[in-house]
Enzyme design. Structure first.
Site, PDB file in Angstrom:
ATOM      1  CG  ASP A  38      -3.515  -2.240  -1.939  1.00  0.00           C
ATOM      2  OD1 ASP A  38      -4.482  -2.306  -2.715  1.00  0.00           O
ATOM      3  OD2 ASP A  38      -3.630  -2.272  -0.690  1.00  0.00           O
ATOM      4  CG  HIS A  39      -5.481   1.550  -2.615  1.00  0.00           C
ATOM      5  ND1 HIS A  39      -6.750   1.883  -3.026  1.00  0.00           N
ATOM      6  CD2 HIS A  39      -5.633   0.540  -1.713  1.00  0.00           C
ATOM      7  CE1 HIS A  39      -7.628   1.117  -2.393  1.00  0.00           C
ATOM      8  NE2 HIS A  39      -6.980   0.278  -1.596  1.00  0.00           N
ATOM      9  CB  SER A  56      -0.862   0.009   1.256  1.00  0.00           C
ATOM     10  OG  SER A  56      -0.014   0.200   2.386  1.00  0.00           O
ATOM     11  CE  LYS A 104     -13.372  -4.267   7.108  1.00  0.00           C
ATOM     12  NZ  LYS A 104     -12.358  -3.370   6.542  1.00  0.00           N
ATOM     13  N   GLY A 149     -10.138  -0.673   7.078  1.00  0.00           N
ATOM     14  CA  GLY A 149      -9.955  -0.451   8.502  1.00  0.00           C
ATOM     15  C   GLY A 149     -10.786  -1.337   9.407  1.00  0.00           C
TER      16      GLY A 149
END
Ligand code: G3H
Ligand code: 13P
Ligand code: ZN
Length: 314
Positions: free
Chosen positions: A83-84, A50, A186, A183
């Site tokens: 990721d992202h 990430s 949720k 996270g």
């Protein structure tokens, strides 16, 4: 040839009704815990980094650690995934660095701009033999009592837009907004996944692999351990594992899990500190933490149904 793209994995996952686990890597112990579980369960694997991980550990350390995991496990198909990725340049850099898969996350941009940047990334990545994941819709919980039903529907991925997006970009997989979020918090009330929305997208894009971000389940047992040993995580709540299994049997071929690994590691380290107040050797708490990651990943592979599927994905 254990370093692979996700092409074959997703074909097999789609056909045989399971999903591949995409686990976030931040350091050596997390990577080792994941890879030990994968090797024992003989599952295909996506290792992903990430933005936070890149800022914390640096691309070069993370890449080196992942490459060791790949080298030491020649029988396991492993994807190294960004990721992202925020923009074209970041994606290009990871393609150039030898990753086999990148995500361009332009989901916050207007639809036309998301299409444009995704298309550019797809062109560059495909020219270099790398696959691309993109995202459409806004991740977020489904809570009809917090936001109106119409607002909820607006944030979920629109099935017609998904068709247009896939056709216009040539992307290899699509992260969809179906009620999950990143996270440990949720949902505020009842956890809910929009299985019907997954079904609608899958009906319009038959055979196309979908990705589910924010798929940690925030298991009560681990939150309770953290709270028992001095932590404070009130009202933490994730996606029920039964819903993750259900989605994995559908068009969802990649399931992203980070938070559940963090919880397992944190619970174990807190326990060691609480029970052995004199301990100050990092190996004596990071080691048990690594074992906790391994146990969590083994468990997840059965939730996703990908245990034992390594050979068919090679
Ligand atoms: O993308 C979501 C992951 O959980 C990573 O979060 O950027 O804090 O590492 P992070
Ligand atoms: P979780 O926070 O639910 O583990 O999601 C992780 C994720 O989607 C990484 O991209
Ligand atoms: Zn994510």
């Amino acid at each position: 040839m254990p370093l692979v793209t996700s092409k074959k994995m997703f074909q097999m996952a789609y056909k045989n009704g399971y999903a591949v686990g995409a686990f976030n890597v931040n350091n050596m112990e997390i990577t080792q815990g994941i890879i030990q579980a994968i090797a024992e369960e003989k599952a295909p694997l996506i290792l992903q980094v990430s933005r936070g991980a890149r800022e914390y550990a640096s691309n070069s350390y993370l890449t080196a650690i992942m490459n060791v995991a790949v080298k030491e496990n020649p029988d396991i198909p492993i994807v190294t995934h960004l990721d992202h990725g925020d923009n074209f340049e970041t994606c290009k850099q990871f393609v150039d660095d030898g990753f086999t898969s990148v995500m361009i996350d332009a989901s916050k941009m207007p639809f036309a701009e998301n299409i444009k940047v995704t298309k550019d990334v797809v062109k560059y990545a495909h020219d270099h033999g790398v696959v691309v994941e993109a995202e459409l819709g806004q991740l977020g919980g489904i809570e009809e009592d917090v936001v109106g039903v119409d607002d909820v529907a607006k944030h979920l991925t629109d099935p017609n837009q998904a068709v247009e997006f896939v056709e216009k970009t040539g992307v290899d997989s699509l992260a969809v907004a179906v009620g999950t979020s990143h996270g440990a918090y949720k949902f505020k009330t009842e956890p809910k996944l929009a299985i019907d929305r997954i079904q609608e997208i899958q009906d319009k894009l038959p055979g196309f692999p979908l990705v589910m971000h924010g798929s940690s389940s925030v298991l009560r047992e681990f939150v309770d351990l953290i709270n028992k040993y001095g932590g404070k995580m009130p009202n933490a709540m994730g996606v029920p594992e039964s819903a993750i299994t259900q989605a994995s049997k559908m068009a969802v071929c990649k399931v992203n899990i980070d938070t559940d690994l963090r919880l397992a590691l944190t619970a174990k380290i807190r326990q060691v500190f609480a029970e052995k107040a004199g301990e100050f050797d990092p190996r004596k708490y990071l080691g048990p933490g690594r074992d906790a990651i391994k146990a969590m990943v083994k468990h997840k592979l059965h939730v996703l149904g990908c245990a034992g599927k390594a050979a068919e994905c090679l």
